[in-house]
Structures are given as C-alpha cells and as structure tokens.
Write a protein that holds these residues in place. Sequence first.
Motif, PDB file in Angstrom:
ATOM      1  N   ILE A 164      10.661  71.803  10.648  1.00 60.31           N
ATOM      2  CA  ILE A 164      12.025  71.900  11.162  1.00 60.31           C
ATOM      3  C   ILE A 164      12.100  73.062  12.148  1.00 60.31           C
ATOM      4  N   LYS A 165      12.275  72.725  13.416  1.00 65.93           N
ATOM      5  CA  LYS A 165      12.326  73.708  14.497  1.00 65.93           C
ATOM      6  C   LYS A 165      11.124  74.639  14.459  1.00 65.93           C
TER       7      LYS A 165
ATOM      8  N   THR B 263      10.089  69.263  15.294  1.00 62.41           N
ATOM      9  CA  THR B 263      10.804  68.844  14.095  1.00 62.41           C
ATOM     10  C   THR B 263      10.309  67.468  13.651  1.00 62.41           C
TER      11      THR B 263
ATOM     12  N   VAL C   6      19.613  69.800  12.345  1.00 58.47           N
ATOM     13  CA  VAL C   6      18.768  68.993  13.231  1.00 58.47           C
ATOM     14  C   VAL C   6      19.247  67.543  13.292  1.00 58.47           C
TER      15      VAL C   6
END
Length: 203
Positions: A37-38, A95, A141
């Motif tokens: 995630i990121k 992501t 996200v």
Amino acid sequence: MEKDDLKNRVEEPASAYGHYTYADYLTWQMEEMVELIKGKVFKQSAAPRRIHQDVSGKIFNMLYNFLERQPCKIYAAPFDVRLPVKSKKHEDIDTVVQPDICVVCDPDKLDELGCIGAPDLVVEILSPGNNKKELQNKYEVYEESGVKEYWVIHPNECTLLIYTLVNEKYIASRLFTMGDIVKSNAVAGFEFDLTEVFENLQH
C-alpha cells in the motif's frame, strides 16, 4: 557466498523501510500473504478466522450466483488487485492489495496477473485486533483509485458499512445489521437480507 547466489536470494521486505513496487513484489517468495500500500508492505500475520471465512463464503456465493449470467466477474483472495497511479508499468505501481472479495465489470482491467485498476465493488471482512489497514490505509487507496463501492463487514458485531463513491469522495451509509435489506449501487439489482449472512454463526 557467490555473487549470483547473493543476487538471487530473496530478502524479506520490512514495512518500516524503503519504498517497494509491484516489480519488487513479483520477486518475493514468502509463505504468508502480503499487500503493498503506497510502497509499504503489510503482512497478514495468520490465516483468517473461521467466522471470517464463513461470512466471506456466504457473500461470495450470493454475488457469484447473481453474476453468473452477467459480464461482471467476482474474485476472492488471494487475488492481486493493482492500483496504478502514474502508469501500468510494474515498476510504477506501488499499491497491490488482495481484497477478501472484489467484483470487476470492465474486462479490460483483467489480465493473467489479476486486476489492474479499480474494481467496481470491494468487500473487506474485519478480523479481531488492529483493523487500521482496512479502515484507514485501504479506505484511502480505494477512494483515490475510484473503487465505486467499498463494504466493510464486522462479523463479530454482525454489521456492514458501505462506502459509496460520490464526486471522488466516499459517502458512508448507515450501519446495517441483521434484518436489514442491503442493496448495491455498484452491482445493479443485487440485494440481500443481511440476516442470511450472519445467522447461525458460532462466535
């Protein structure tokens, strides 16, 4: 150690350090499921609880049966969903998530690796303990990437909260519980009685 051996050795990523991409993700060989995630790595520490799997199975079956003769496709974890920002190149995607359940209605978003782009519907089922990943990190996200509808199910409390994307921002529903009839905006025509999901669950 030989140079080639060192090069080919898989290092376990640490979520607190570095920024990783889907290109890195593809090289990892870890037994547990991880999500990116990121650029940060999030591990799933243990297999989902039994009640989690019971709820997941019921939701999946209802959606699968509804979609059987429709163009939308449904997938359950483990299934990679890549959410690109700059481009669809492996090295540019930071992501990669594995929703408990997702529905994808655009066939152009599906390839041999999974889904690239926002699914129409994402369902996440909470587990006991720290749910920050689902309630904050994934929320962000999913909203940013354009997931039309995001369901958060709390099996122990027998509740469902639906986030619907309106003007690029999520609007939360009221908290649904047993006895409520739930309708989806992202999957037109799909509705069900939440009692069917939570009844006969042994906590």
